[in-house]
Scaffold this motif. Structure first.
Motif, PDB file in Angstrom:
ATOM      1  N   LEU A   9       0.850  -1.181   0.000  1.00 38.98           N
ATOM      2  CA  LEU A   9       0.000   0.000   0.000  1.00 38.98           C
ATOM      3  C   LEU A   9       0.892   1.239   0.000  1.00 38.98           C
ATOM      4  O   LEU A   9       2.006   1.223   0.519  1.00 38.98           O
ATOM      5  N   GLY A  10       0.375   2.338  -0.555  1.00 38.85           N
ATOM      6  CA  GLY A  10       1.149   3.568  -0.519  1.00 38.85           C
ATOM      7  C   GLY A  10       0.987   4.420  -1.751  1.00 38.85           C
ATOM      8  O   GLY A  10      -0.062   4.406  -2.402  1.00 38.85           O
ATOM      9  N   ASP A  11       2.037   5.167  -2.065  1.00 41.46           N
ATOM     10  CA  ASP A  11       1.997   6.140  -3.152  1.00 41.46           C
ATOM     11  C   ASP A  11       2.976   5.748  -4.256  1.00 41.46           C
ATOM     12  O   ASP A  11       3.271   4.571  -4.446  1.00 41.46           O
ATOM     13  N   SER A  12       3.486   6.746  -4.977  1.00 42.22           N
ATOM     14  CA  SER A  12       4.332   6.476  -6.138  1.00 42.22           C
ATOM     15  C   SER A  12       5.618   5.742  -5.789  1.00 42.22           C
ATOM     16  O   SER A  12       6.165   5.012  -6.618  1.00 42.22           O
ATOM     17  N   LEU A  13       6.129   5.931  -4.564  1.00 38.44           N
ATOM     18  CA  LEU A  13       7.345   5.223  -4.164  1.00 38.44           C
ATOM     19  C   LEU A  13       7.128   3.717  -4.240  1.00 38.44           C
ATOM     20  O   LEU A  13       7.962   2.978  -4.771  1.00 38.44           O
ATOM     21  N   THR A  14       5.998   3.250  -3.707  1.00 39.39           N
ATOM     22  CA  THR A  14       5.705   1.821  -3.712  1.00 39.39           C
ATOM     23  C   THR A  14       5.152   1.365  -5.055  1.00 39.39           C
ATOM     24  O   THR A  14       5.325   0.209  -5.452  1.00 39.39           O
ATOM     25  N   GLU A  15       4.492   2.275  -5.774  1.00 34.44           N
ATOM     26  CA  GLU A  15       4.038   1.930  -7.122  1.00 34.44           C
ATOM     27  C   GLU A  15       5.228   1.557  -8.002  1.00 34.44           C
ATOM     28  O   GLU A  15       5.100   0.763  -8.937  1.00 34.44           O
ATOM     29  N   GLY A  16       6.394   2.151  -7.686  1.00 32.68           N
ATOM     30  CA  GLY A  16       7.613   1.804  -8.409  1.00 32.68           C
ATOM     31  C   GLY A  16       8.159   2.892  -9.291  1.00 32.68           C
ATOM     32  O   GLY A  16       9.091   2.647 -10.074  1.00 32.68           O
ATOM     33  N   VAL A  17       7.624   4.108  -9.204  1.00 29.73           N
ATOM     34  CA  VAL A  17       8.093   5.204 -10.046  1.00 29.73           C
ATOM     35  C   VAL A  17       9.604   5.391  -9.862  1.00 29.73           C
ATOM     36  O   VAL A  17      10.111   5.434  -8.742  1.00 29.73           O
ATOM     37  N   GLY A  18      10.302   5.477 -10.970  1.00 29.49           N
ATOM     38  CA  GLY A  18      11.750   5.592 -10.952  1.00 29.49           C
ATOM     39  C   GLY A  18      12.453   4.311 -11.345  1.00 29.49           C
ATOM     40  O   GLY A  18      13.652   4.309 -11.606  1.00 29.49           O
ATOM     41  N   ASP A  19      11.693   3.204 -11.371  1.00 30.02           N
ATOM     42  CA  ASP A  19      12.255   1.897 -11.751  1.00 30.02           C
ATOM     43  C   ASP A  19      11.442   1.330 -12.910  1.00 30.02           C
ATOM     44  O   ASP A  19      10.620   0.430 -12.720  1.00 30.02           O
ATOM     45  N   PRO A  20      11.637   1.868 -14.109  1.00 27.75           N
ATOM     46  CA  PRO A  20      10.819   1.441 -15.253  1.00 27.75           C
ATOM     47  C   PRO A  20      11.195   0.055 -15.762  1.00 27.75           C
ATOM     48  O   PRO A  20      12.367  -0.282 -15.866  1.00 27.75           O
ATOM     49  N   VAL A  21      10.187  -0.726 -16.067  1.00 30.05           N
ATOM     50  CA  VAL A  21      10.365  -2.039 -16.689  1.00 30.05           C
ATOM     51  C   VAL A  21       9.299  -2.164 -17.766  1.00 30.05           C
ATOM     52  O   VAL A  21       8.098  -2.128 -17.457  1.00 30.05           O
TER      53      VAL A  21
END
Length: 318
Positions: A9-21
Motif C-alpha cells: 500500500l502507498g503512493d508512487s514510491l511503492t508503485e515503483g516510479v523511478g524503476d521502469p520495466v
C-alpha cells in the motif's frame, strides 16, 4: 500450504516510479516479493501515485484486508506534506487505524521513515524548512506507531545511501533502480530475521542501464513538468504562506518557535491516540541508529525485532 501473500500500500514510491520495466513500473516492493518465500509469494500492489494517508485508509486498506495478507507494507505520508490540507493529527489517526487493522488480522506490517522532498529537491531554507518540519512530524508519528504495533520499521531517512545521487531518478524525488533495490534489500534482511524472507535477497546491482541524460531531460520536460504543475496548483499558495512565516521568524530570531509548535502538534496527535508524549520540548523524537547491512545481508549481532501484534515498550521522551 498456500503461498505467502504480500500486499503493498502507498503512493508512487511503492508503485515503483523511478524503476521502469517495459511500459510500466516495477519498484522495491516487487523486488522484495521475489525473495520472500518458495513457492513465490502472491504479490498485489495497491499503491497509487499521489496517494495520501486518507487514500490508503479509505481505498487501499479495505481491498488489502480482503486478501488477508501475511505481509503488508504501508509507506505513505510524503504527499500529505505537499498539500495545504496537511494535518498531523488526522494523519496519525489514519495511520493508527491502518496499522491496527493489519495487526489485528495477524499481518506483519512494513513501515519506513522517509526523507523530506525539500531536501531531495535542494530547495532553499525558507521553502525547504516548512516541508522538512512536516516530514519530521510524519516520521515521528510513523516511528512511534511502528513501535506500538511491532512493525518491521526501516528508518531510511538516515541511511547513507539516501544522499547518493546515483540512487535517485531524474526527478530527485523517487529512487532509481539502484535506490529501489536498496529499500528492498533492507526490508528483506529484517524480514529474514523474522523468518519470513527465506529466499535469496534481491541483487543490489541494477538489471538495466540507467536512463541517458537526454531521456531524463525529456522525462522532466513532459511527465515531470506535469507532476510539478499538479502539485503546485495545491501546494504553491500554501508554500508561499509558509515561506512568509519562515522569513518573519528568521528576522525576529524566533525560528525555534516553529519547531516547538510542530513538536507540540505531534505530541497532541499521539496523546489523542492514548499514547504518552513522545517528543520533548522543541525537538522531535530521537530516532534509532540506521541499520548498516554487511555484504552477506544479515542483521548485526544482537539485533532483535518485535513479534507481530505485540506492542513494544512505550518510547521515552527525548
Amino acid at each position: 500450504m498456500r503461498p505467502l501473500r504480500y500486499v503493498a500500500l502507498g503512493d508512487s514510491l511503492t508503485e515503483g516510479v523511478g524503476d521502469p520495466v517495459g511500459n510500466g513500473w516495477r519498484g522495491w516492493a516487487a523486488l522484495l516479493a521475489g525473495g520472500l518465500s518458495e513457492p513465490s509469494a502472491e504479490f498485489t500492489n495497491l499503491a497509487v501515485s499521489g496517494a495520501q494517508t486518507r487514500d490508503v485508509l479509505e481505498k487501499q486498506l479495505p481491498a488489502a484486508l480482503e486478501l488477508r495478507p501475511d505481509v503488508a507494507s504501508v509507506l505513505v505520508g510524503v504527499n500529505d506534506t505537499l498539500r495545504s490540507t496537511f494535518d498531523i493529527e488526522k494523519i496519525a489517526q489514519r495511520l493508527d487505524k491502518v496499522y491496527e487493522s493489519f495487526t489485528r488480522q495477524g499481518t506483519a506490517v512494513l513501515t519506513a521513515c522517509l526523507p523530506d522532498p525539500g531536501t531531495m529537491l535542494g530547495l532553499p531554507g525558507i521553502l525547504g524548512n516548512p516541508l522538512a518540519r512536516r516530514q519530521r512530524a510524519v516520521n515521528t508519528v510513523v516511528h512511534t506507531l511502528s513501535e506500538r504495533y511491532g512493525a518491521v520499521h526501516l528508518h531510511a531517512v538516515d541511511d547513507a545511501w539516501i544522499m547518493d545521487r546515483a540512487m535517485w531518478s531524474a526527478d530527485r524525488l523517487h529512487p532509481g533502480e539502484r535506490g529501489h533495490r536498496q529499500i528492498a534489500l533492507r526490508f528483506h534482511a529484517m524480514l529474514r530475521h523474522r523468518g519470513i524472507g527465506t529466499e535469496a535477497a534481491p541483487s543490489p546491482e541494477p538489471e538495466f542501464a540507467p536512463p541517458t541524460k537526454s531521456a531524463s531531460v525529456l522525462w522532466l520536460a513532459t511527465a515531470g513538468t506535469a507532476w510539478v504543475i499538479r502539485r503546485c496548483n495545491d501546494l504553491l499558495p500554501q508554500l508561499v504562506r509558509l515561506a512568509a512565516v519562515e522569513i518573519r521568524h528568521r528576522a525576529r530570531g524566533t525560528s525555534d518557535r516553529l519547531d516547538l509548535r510542530a513538536a507540540h502538534s505531534v505530541s497532541r496527535a499521539l496523546a489523542a491516540l492514548g499514547m504518552p508524549e513522545s517528543v520533548g520540548s522543541g525537538e522531535y523524537r530521537r530516532a534509532p541508529q540506521p541499520i548498516v547491512l554487511p555484504q552477506h545481508l544479515t542483521l548485526p549481532e544482537g539485533f532483535t525485532m518485535p513479534v507481530p501484534g505485540q506492542r513494544s515498550p512505550e518510547p521515552e521522551a527525548a
